[in-house]
Design a protein around this motif. Structure first.
Motif, short mmCIF file in Angstrom:
data_model
loop_
_atom_site.label_atom_id
_atom_site.label_comp_id
_atom_site.label_asym_id
_atom_site.label_seq_id
_atom_site.Cartn_x
_atom_site.Cartn_y
_atom_site.Cartn_z
N GLY A 133 0.81 -1.21 0.00
CA GLY A 133 0.00 0.00 0.00
C GLY A 133 0.84 1.26 0.00
N LEU A 134 1.90 1.26 0.78
CA LEU A 134 2.79 2.42 0.81
C LEU A 134 3.48 2.62 -0.53
CD1 LEU A 134 3.82 4.65 2.65
CD2 LEU A 134 5.66 3.13 3.35
N ALA A 135 3.94 1.53 -1.14
CA ALA A 135 4.57 1.62 -2.46
C ALA A 135 3.57 2.14 -3.50
CB ALA A 135 5.11 0.25 -2.88
N PHE A 136 2.33 1.68 -3.43
CA PHE A 136 1.31 2.16 -4.35
C PHE A 136 1.07 3.65 -4.14
CE2 PHE A 136 -3.08 3.26 -5.29
CZ PHE A 136 -3.17 2.86 -6.62
N GLY A 137 0.99 4.08 -2.88
CA GLY A 137 0.77 5.49 -2.58
C GLY A 137 1.87 6.37 -3.14
N VAL A 138 3.12 5.96 -2.96
CA VAL A 138 4.26 6.73 -3.48
C VAL A 138 4.21 6.78 -5.00
CG1 VAL A 138 6.78 6.76 -3.72
CG2 VAL A 138 5.73 6.30 -1.49
N PHE A 139 3.97 5.63 -5.63
CA PHE A 139 3.90 5.55 -7.08
C PHE A 139 2.78 6.43 -7.62
CE2 PHE A 139 2.42 3.24 -10.94
CZ PHE A 139 3.55 3.40 -11.72
N TYR A 140 1.62 6.37 -7.01
CA TYR A 140 0.47 7.16 -7.46
C TYR A 140 0.72 8.65 -7.26
CZ TYR A 140 -4.42 8.27 -8.35
OH TYR A 140 -5.57 8.78 -8.87
N TRP A 141 1.36 9.02 -6.16
CA TRP A 141 1.70 10.42 -5.91
C TRP A 141 2.60 10.94 -7.03
CZ3 TRP A 141 0.42 14.18 -2.37
CH2 TRP A 141 1.21 15.32 -2.36
N LEU A 142 3.63 10.17 -7.38
CA LEU A 142 4.56 10.60 -8.42
C LEU A 142 3.87 10.76 -9.77
CD1 LEU A 142 7.65 8.41 -7.48
CD2 LEU A 142 7.34 10.86 -7.07
N ILE A 143 2.98 9.85 -10.10
CA ILE A 143 2.25 9.94 -11.36
C ILE A 143 1.36 11.18 -11.36
CG2 ILE A 143 0.38 8.89 -12.69
CD1 ILE A 143 1.61 6.19 -12.05
#
Length: 112
Positions: free
Chosen positions: A91-101
């Motif tokens: 979930g944390l990795a998804f959050g970081v990835f989505y933030w960057l996008i």
């Protein structure tokens, strides 16, 4: 070959495009509000809260069902506890990835 023929755009399609542009500006305003709340809150709510729980429910649930079936087992809570750390990381990795996008899309929309 018919698909390659030119078709003049109707007034409805032009209005639809204008609505799309308005919705993009609304998306930009929504992202500005999200940005103002901070990265950590976004990572916890959108990443861990949404994606992590979805990961836990999907993969932890499928794993549980393949091991124990539909019947309740006393191992349920220990099974969830075993999947919980991985779900937080995903979930944390998804959050970081989505933030960057979203940041990249937002900055690109601001330069247009």
């Amino acid at each position: 070959l018919r698909a390659l023929q030119f078709h003049p755009r109707s007034a409805d399609s032009i209005k639809g495009e204008a609505g799309l542009l308005r919705s993009r500006s609304n998306e930009a305003k929504a992202w500005e509000q999200t940005r103002s709340r901070g990265k950590m809150r976004f990572f916890l709510i959108s990443g861990v809260g949404k994606a992590g729980i979805a990961f836990l429910a999907t993969f932890g649930g499928l794993d549980y069902l393949t091991r124990y079936g539909i019947a309740y087992s006393s191992a349920f809570f220990s099974h969830v506890a075993g999947w919980l750390p991985g779900s937080v990381v995903v979930g944390l990795a998804f959050g970081v990835f989505y933030w960057l996008i979203m940041e990249k899309a937002y900055k690109a929309s601001q330069t247009e």
